[in-house]
Motif scaffolding. Structure first.
Motif, PDB file in Angstrom:
ATOM      1  N   SER A  42      -7.708  -7.491   4.796  1.00  0.00           N
ATOM      2  CA  SER A  42      -8.213  -7.609   3.430  1.00  0.00           C
ATOM      3  C   SER A  42      -9.690  -7.965   3.471  1.00  0.00           C
ATOM      4  O   SER A  42     -10.164  -8.626   4.406  1.00  0.00           O
ATOM      5  N   PHE A  43     -10.415  -7.528   2.431  1.00  0.00           N
ATOM      6  CA  PHE A  43     -11.807  -7.893   2.249  1.00  0.00           C
ATOM      7  C   PHE A  43     -11.975  -8.443   0.841  1.00  0.00           C
ATOM      8  O   PHE A  43     -11.671  -7.749  -0.137  1.00  0.00           O
ATOM      9  N   LEU A  44     -12.454  -9.691   0.736  1.00  0.00           N
ATOM     10  CA  LEU A  44     -12.685 -10.332  -0.567  1.00  0.00           C
ATOM     11  C   LEU A  44     -11.448 -10.243  -1.459  1.00  0.00           C
ATOM     12  O   LEU A  44     -11.536  -9.994  -2.658  1.00  0.00           O
ATOM     13  N   GLY A  45     -10.287 -10.421  -0.845  1.00  0.00           N
ATOM     14  CA  GLY A  45      -9.038 -10.415  -1.587  1.00  0.00           C
ATOM     15  C   GLY A  45      -8.443  -9.054  -1.840  1.00  0.00           C
ATOM     16  O   GLY A  45      -7.326  -8.957  -2.363  1.00  0.00           O
ATOM     17  N   ALA A  46      -9.158  -7.975  -1.471  1.00  0.00           N
ATOM     18  CA  ALA A  46      -8.636  -6.613  -1.670  1.00  0.00           C
ATOM     19  C   ALA A  46      -7.962  -6.149  -0.388  1.00  0.00           C
ATOM     20  O   ALA A  46      -8.590  -6.120   0.677  1.00  0.00           O
ATOM     21  N   ARG A  47      -6.685  -5.789  -0.476  1.00  0.00           N
ATOM     22  CA  ARG A  47      -5.920  -5.357   0.693  1.00  0.00           C
ATOM     23  C   ARG A  47      -6.298  -3.921   1.044  1.00  0.00           C
ATOM     24  O   ARG A  47      -6.066  -2.998   0.269  1.00  0.00           O
ATOM     25  N   VAL A  48      -6.901  -3.730   2.218  1.00  0.00           N
ATOM     26  CA  VAL A  48      -7.348  -2.416   2.676  1.00  0.00           C
ATOM     27  C   VAL A  48      -6.323  -1.791   3.604  1.00  0.00           C
ATOM     28  O   VAL A  48      -6.109  -0.571   3.583  1.00  0.00           O
ATOM     29  N   LEU A  49      -5.678  -2.614   4.443  1.00  0.00           N
ATOM     30  CA  LEU A  49      -4.588  -2.169   5.311  1.00  0.00           C
ATOM     31  C   LEU A  49      -3.378  -3.049   5.041  1.00  0.00           C
ATOM     32  O   LEU A  49      -3.505  -4.275   4.947  1.00  0.00           O
ATOM     33  N   ASP A  50      -2.226  -2.416   4.946  1.00  0.00           N
ATOM     34  CA  ASP A  50      -1.015  -3.156   4.584  1.00  0.00           C
ATOM     35  C   ASP A  50       0.120  -2.763   5.525  1.00  0.00           C
ATOM     36  O   ASP A  50       0.847  -1.798   5.286  1.00  0.00           O
ATOM     37  N   GLY A  51       0.224  -3.479   6.645  1.00  0.00           N
ATOM     38  CA  GLY A  51       1.345  -3.285   7.558  1.00  0.00           C
ATOM     39  C   GLY A  51       1.379  -1.918   8.228  1.00  0.00           C
ATOM     40  O   GLY A  51       2.450  -1.318   8.348  1.00  0.00           O
ATOM     41  N   VAL A  52       0.232  -1.439   8.705  1.00  0.00           N
ATOM     42  CA  VAL A  52       0.161  -0.106   9.306  1.00  0.00           C
ATOM     43  C   VAL A  52       0.523  -0.165  10.787  1.00  0.00           C
ATOM     44  O   VAL A  52       0.049  -1.041  11.520  1.00  0.00           O
ATOM     45  N   SER A  53       1.350   0.783  11.234  1.00  0.00           N
ATOM     46  CA  SER A  53       1.745   0.886  12.640  1.00  0.00           C
ATOM     47  C   SER A  53       1.530   2.309  13.130  1.00  0.00           C
ATOM     48  O   SER A  53       1.721   3.279  12.381  1.00  0.00           O
TER      49      SER A  53
END
Length: 491
Positions: A10-21
């Motif tokens: 996350s950057f500044l509270g914004a989720r950019v990657l969410d559990g990527v595999s």
């Protein structure tokens, strides 16, 4: 060889990657695709130690690894080659390859050793045509790309090579050379993570495909069992055939707005064509065939020096860009960063560039115009360099629409643009044609050219080799482009 599990950032509270595999095997080319903002580059920067993940693990050869600096990732055998080259143009190839790691003898840089080792690395890749002593600024873009790869190989024992949009700056024939080099690297057991917007490259090179959407993994596909439509559906949630809006009906095509008669210059010979209101005309041809020379000549940047050119009843030959703009001609160039935008200026300033240079050339609210092109930005004051490639292209289009052109010339309209932005640009271009503009599109992507054009002109060796109707087959276009006019080819 490599596994990334449940990576989040996350950057500044914004989720950019969410559990990527994802995982990578030795000698595999694994494509990573998705729209701009999907998280591809962020995921690779986590792998390369440029960002630290908030959650998740990286395992290399079965051993969990944690990188807090790019040098740690390099030491582990992971190299990232960015889309923008990190080369010193006025230094030699060898100096770039060993920058910061120069071999030293008796307290001085050992240039002979540096050049010898660079030559050995180039020879290992069958790239013997590059002189280690040559200045980088004198190399072609493809060979600069090779220098970047050799620099990565020299830094450590590379096991994983990440390439972010490596063909974006390359010409067609240079792409083939890079692909051959990538296959040689894979044959040596190097695993390659390959980020691209070009689906043809995905299917030419990769064994598997990972699709990201909104920071999550949308699909993991085996290339041999997948179609382009499957990939697009995972990326944007719709079918590939919806990429291209319906073509113009005959009754929608109006009067000629631009005509050329036996026009030529140093690059072009005997060009005759007509661009009509409401029609999209495609221009195909091999690299060096004169495609870009044609649009630049029409715009007066490298003007015709003989023949006859008429725009809306006015004769413009020889012409200049200023005369072309006053005559209602706009050129969206191939290299938007170098020729279409001022990257460190705002969206507003870029959108007004032509209007301010041509007093009385345009009216209307620029905010409404940017809304018309569906620009996604943080506001009119945002610097253009921070926009995605697709949104940068929309600013370039808005810049020209601000002066109300009648003829739009596009050179590679969607180069470096993701799938969703491509579709938006295609729709916008067709809408502009339906409003009565004449549009000419030069594109090296034949599916795009065929999908968008109401007819296709084919160039070869600086002249028009022929014309094909809407929906022409790629094989027919290539026959004309290569000069194959044997019996049985398309007329």
């Amino acid at each position: 060889m490599l596994t990334m599990s449940s990576v989040s950032k996350s950057f500044l509270g914004a989720r950019v990657l969410d559990g990527v595999s994802l995982d990578l095997e030795p000698g595999e080319v694994h494509a990573l695709v998705g729209e701009n903002g999907a998280g591809k580059s962020t995921l690779m920067k986590v792998l390369a130690g440029e960002y630290s993940p908030d959650q998740g693990t990286i395992t290399l050869d079965g051993i969990p690894r944690s990188f807090s600096h790019p040098l740690q990732a390099q030491a582990a055998g992971i190299a990232l080659i960015h889309q923008e080259f990190a080369l010193l143009p006025y230094r030699s190839v060898a100096e770039n390859v060993f920058l910061g790691r120069e071999p030293v003898r008796w307290g001085l840089v050992d240039r002979r050793a540096m050049e010898r080792r660079t030559a050995e690395l180039l020879a290992e890749l069958d790239e013997t045509g590059i002189d280690p002593r040559a200045q980088v600024s004198g190399l072609s873009v493809a060979r600069q790309q090779t220098v970047e790869i050799v620099k990565a190989l020299a830094a450590s024992d590379v096991r994983v090579l990440v390439m972010d949009e490596p063909t974006a700056p390359l010409a067609d024939h240079e792409v083939d050379l890079l692909h051959a080099l990538i296959r040689r690297l894979a044959a040596r057991g190097i695993g390659i993570l390959y980020i691209t917007h070009r689906l043809r490259e995905v299917f030419d090179l990769s064994r598997r495909i990972t699709v990201l959407k909104d920071g999550r993994k949308a699909a993991s596909l085996v290339t041999a069992d997948t179609t382009p439509d499957d990939v697009v559906r995972a990326m944007v949630g719709r079918e590939l055939r919806s990429y291209y809006p319906p073509r113009a009906r005959p009754e929608e095509i109006g009067e000629p707005l631009l005509t050329l008669d036996d026009a030529g210059n140093e690059r072009l010979t005997g060009i005759g064509l007509t661009l009509r209101a409401g029609e999209i005309t495609g221009v195909a041809g091999l690299q060096g065939s004169g495609r870009t020379a044609l649009v630049r000549a029409l715009f007066g940047a490298a003007p015709f020096t003989r023949g006859r050119m008429t725009v809306a009843g006015r004769h413009l030959l020889p012409g200049t860009p200023r005369q072309a703009i006053r005559g209602g001609i706009a050129l969206i160039t191939e290299d938007r960063k170098a020729e279409g935008l001022v990257p460190r200026q705002s969206v507003r300033d870029n959108a007004l560039l032509v209007r301010r240079a041509m007093p009385g050339g345009g009216r209307g609210d620029i905010a409404d115009l940017l809304e018309r092109v569906a620009l996604r930005s943080r506001g009119l004051d945002q610097e253009v360099r921070y926009l995605s490639g697709g949104n940068q292209q929309k600013v370039v289009i808005a810049k020209w629409l601000a002066v109300h052109p009648r003829v739009l010339l596009f050179d590679e309209p969607t180069r470096g643009v993701d799938v969703g932005a491509k579709s938006a640009i295609h729709t916008l271009v067709r809408e502009l044609a339906r409003e009565g503009l004449a549009v000419l599109i030069v594109s090296s992507e034949l599916p795009e050219l065929i999908g968008m054009s109401d007819r296709v002109l084919v160039m070869a060796e600086g002249t028009l080799a022929g014309e094909l109707p809407a929906g022409a087959a790629e094989e027919d276009i290539m026959r004309l482009a290569t000069g194959d006019t044997a019996e049985g080819s398309a007329a």
